[in-house]
Write a protein that holds these residues in place. Structure first.
Motif, PDB file in Angstrom:
ATOM      1  N   PHE A 243       0.802  -1.220   0.000  1.00  0.00           N
ATOM      2  CA  PHE A 243       0.000   0.000   0.000  1.00  0.00           C
ATOM      3  C   PHE A 243       0.842   1.281   0.000  1.00  0.00           C
ATOM      4  O   PHE A 243       0.671   2.142  -0.856  1.00  0.00           O
ATOM      5  CB  PHE A 243      -0.927   0.016   1.218  1.00  0.00           C
ATOM      6  CG  PHE A 243      -1.505   1.373   1.517  1.00  0.00           C
ATOM      7  CD1 PHE A 243      -2.447   1.942   0.671  1.00  0.00           C
ATOM      8  CD2 PHE A 243      -1.095   2.094   2.629  1.00  0.00           C
ATOM      9  CE1 PHE A 243      -2.982   3.205   0.931  1.00  0.00           C
ATOM     10  CE2 PHE A 243      -1.614   3.351   2.901  1.00  0.00           C
ATOM     11  CZ  PHE A 243      -2.556   3.909   2.043  1.00  0.00           C
ATOM     12  N   ALA A 247       0.790   4.389  -2.679  1.00  0.00           N
ATOM     13  CA  ALA A 247       0.097   5.589  -2.211  1.00  0.00           C
ATOM     14  C   ALA A 247       1.006   6.803  -2.255  1.00  0.00           C
ATOM     15  O   ALA A 247       0.545   7.923  -2.526  1.00  0.00           O
ATOM     16  CB  ALA A 247      -0.420   5.368  -0.792  1.00  0.00           C
ATOM     17  N   THR A 254      -7.083   6.217  -6.958  1.00  0.00           N
ATOM     18  CA  THR A 254      -7.377   5.019  -6.171  1.00  0.00           C
ATOM     19  C   THR A 254      -7.439   3.830  -7.126  1.00  0.00           C
ATOM     20  O   THR A 254      -8.506   3.288  -7.396  1.00  0.00           O
ATOM     21  CB  THR A 254      -8.703   5.166  -5.407  1.00  0.00           C
ATOM     22  OG1 THR A 254      -9.745   5.485  -6.353  1.00  0.00           O
ATOM     23  CG2 THR A 254      -8.613   6.258  -4.372  1.00  0.00           C
ATOM     24  N   MET A 259      -5.518   1.293  -1.738  1.00  0.00           N
ATOM     25  CA  MET A 259      -5.734   2.734  -1.874  1.00  0.00           C
ATOM     26  C   MET A 259      -7.227   3.065  -1.837  1.00  0.00           C
ATOM     27  O   MET A 259      -7.629   4.104  -1.303  1.00  0.00           O
ATOM     28  CB  MET A 259      -5.093   3.233  -3.167  1.00  0.00           C
ATOM     29  CG  MET A 259      -3.593   2.989  -3.234  1.00  0.00           C
ATOM     30  SD  MET A 259      -2.883   3.364  -4.849  1.00  0.00           S
ATOM     31  CE  MET A 259      -3.122   5.130  -4.897  1.00  0.00           C
ATOM     32  N   GLU A 262      -8.274   3.014   1.803  1.00  0.00           N
ATOM     33  CA  GLU A 262      -7.836   4.236   2.497  1.00  0.00           C
ATOM     34  C   GLU A 262      -8.696   5.428   2.103  1.00  0.00           C
ATOM     35  O   GLU A 262      -9.061   6.256   2.936  1.00  0.00           O
ATOM     36  CB  GLU A 262      -6.364   4.483   2.165  1.00  0.00           C
ATOM     37  CG  GLU A 262      -5.730   5.603   2.951  1.00  0.00           C
ATOM     38  CD  GLU A 262      -5.713   6.916   2.185  1.00  0.00           C
ATOM     39  OE1 GLU A 262      -5.371   7.950   2.783  1.00  0.00           O
ATOM     40  OE2 GLU A 262      -6.042   6.909   0.971  1.00  0.00           O
ATOM     41  N   SER A 263      -9.060   5.523   0.826  1.00  0.00           N
ATOM     42  CA  SER A 263      -9.896   6.625   0.359  1.00  0.00           C
ATOM     43  C   SER A 263     -11.295   6.563   0.964  1.00  0.00           C
ATOM     44  O   SER A 263     -11.875   7.594   1.327  1.00  0.00           O
ATOM     45  CB  SER A 263      -9.981   6.592  -1.168  1.00  0.00           C
ATOM     46  OG  SER A 263     -10.840   7.592  -1.661  1.00  0.00           O
ATOM     47  N   ARG A 266     -11.223   7.669   4.668  1.00  0.00           N
ATOM     48  CA  ARG A 266     -10.975   9.098   4.860  1.00  0.00           C
ATOM     49  C   ARG A 266     -11.960   9.976   4.104  1.00  0.00           C
ATOM     50  O   ARG A 266     -11.763  11.186   4.003  1.00  0.00           O
ATOM     51  CB  ARG A 266      -9.546   9.418   4.424  1.00  0.00           C
ATOM     52  CG  ARG A 266      -8.480   8.681   5.217  1.00  0.00           C
ATOM     53  CD  ARG A 266      -7.091   9.031   4.754  1.00  0.00           C
ATOM     54  NE  ARG A 266      -6.841  10.473   4.892  1.00  0.00           N
ATOM     55  CZ  ARG A 266      -5.684  11.046   4.567  1.00  0.00           C
ATOM     56  NH1 ARG A 266      -4.697  10.318   4.084  1.00  0.00           N
ATOM     57  NH2 ARG A 266      -5.523  12.344   4.716  1.00  0.00           N
ATOM     58  N   ALA A 277     -15.493   0.108   2.955  1.00  0.00           N
ATOM     59  CA  ALA A 277     -14.063  -0.140   3.123  1.00  0.00           C
ATOM     60  C   ALA A 277     -13.806  -1.533   3.686  1.00  0.00           C
ATOM     61  O   ALA A 277     -12.871  -2.238   3.263  1.00  0.00           O
ATOM     62  CB  ALA A 277     -13.450   0.922   4.033  1.00  0.00           C
TER      63      ALA A 277
END
Length: 310
Positions: A243, A247, A254, A259, A262-263, A266, A277
């Motif tokens: 990752f 990233a 993404t 990724m 993580e997107s 957040r 997620a």
């Protein structure tokens, strides 16, 4: 001595007391073995099993804790399929590059004497570089090959060669960067398999009139095939779960599953993306789990030959 008792015309055997004592000693030995493995089992439970169970549970719950399939429904899109496909082919390609180049390097190292300085240096560096990744690895490539990197400016000023500004942020750039840790990992994983090949096997092939090509095709190749495939699967899982390096190089996209996770976590516009997620994470767990099961089966198949070569 064993005691014989006659009951109803039949003879029964009563095990001696020492057999019961032996069974108690065996049980005690097993308990001591489990006690010795308790720290490892506790580590696996806390850092592997528990997070996996939380991911599975959270994939089907809302942020309030109610059961829901919203996360699964959000994952059933063409975008999610594209992200998984990109991660799959990138991992497969980088694993192939690492397996080929790392296998050749491992074979070259295996021909050197075990006490040679070159062999010890290559194996030592491979062990270190196999664990080198993340932001540090990204910076190691950005510094020479970035837009204002030293190598980029040198090539442009001296030879007139222009390095594309998006080289490291492209998929081709990721393949190059991933190969930096895939190749040494292959050396570390595959070198013991090459060392297990007995010199007598090559000598026997030569005595029977076989060539080097026939030796690799009929003897060494079939022996190493399960271990080679197992190493390839290990490299695939290693790349699929990477990752931080991607990233750091591709910060505005993404394109890979980690990724995308993580997107989603957040995402400030939609705070209900936690389940989505975790569904993506569950998909990663399933993919890596299947790969590791296949790796374990291949290692079991190769175990008799590895033991025979020692």
């Amino acid at each position: 001595m064993t005691t014989l008792l006659a009951a109803g015309g039949r003879t029964t055997v009563r095990p001696p007391a020492r057999d019961a004592s032996r069974r108690r000693r065996d049980v005690a030995a097993r308990l001591r073995g489990l006690a010795g493995a308790a720290p490892f089992l506790g580590y696996v439970s806390v850092f592997l099993l528990l997070p996996t169970l939380l991911v599975v549970d959270g994939a089907f719950r809302t942020r309030d804790g109610a059961w829901s399939l919203d996360g699964l429904a959000a994952a059933m899109t063409a975008r999610t399929a594209q992200v998984f496909w990109t991660s799959t082919w990138l991992s497969a390609l980088t694993a192939l590059v690492g397996a080929v180049l790392g296998g050749i390097l491992a074979h070259a190292v295996s021909t050197a004497p075990p006490t040679s300085l070159v062999r010890r240096a290559v194996t030592g560096f491979s062990s270190v570089l196999a664990q080198f990744g993340g932001v540090m690895l990204a910076f190691a490539f950005v510094a020479p090959l970035g837009t204002n990197g030293m190598v980029t400016r040198l090539l442009a000023g001296t030879f007139g060669v222009v390095v594309p500004s998006d080289l490291l942020s492209s998929m081709a750039g990721l393949v190059v960067v991933y190969a930096y840790f895939q190749v040494p990992l292959m050396v570390v994983v595959f070198l013991p398999s090459l060392e297990a090949l007995r010199p007598q096997w090559r000598e026997a092939t030569a005595v029977m009139g076989g060539t080097t090509a026939r030796y690799w095709a009929r003897v060494a190749g079939p022996v190493l095939a399960p271990q080679l495939l197992g190493a390839y699967l290990l490299l695939f899982a290693n790349a699929f779960s990477a990752f931080a390096t991607a990233a750091a190089l591709i910060s505005q996209q993404t394109v890979l599953v980690p990724m995308a996770i993580e997107s989603a976590i957040r995402n400030e516009n939609n705070t209900g993306m936690d389940a989505y997620a975790k569904v993506l994470a569950l998909g990663m767990v399933c993919v890596v789990g299947v790969v590791m099961v296949l790796h374990a089966l291949l290692q079991r198949r190769a175990a008799p030959w590895t033991a025979a070569g020692r």
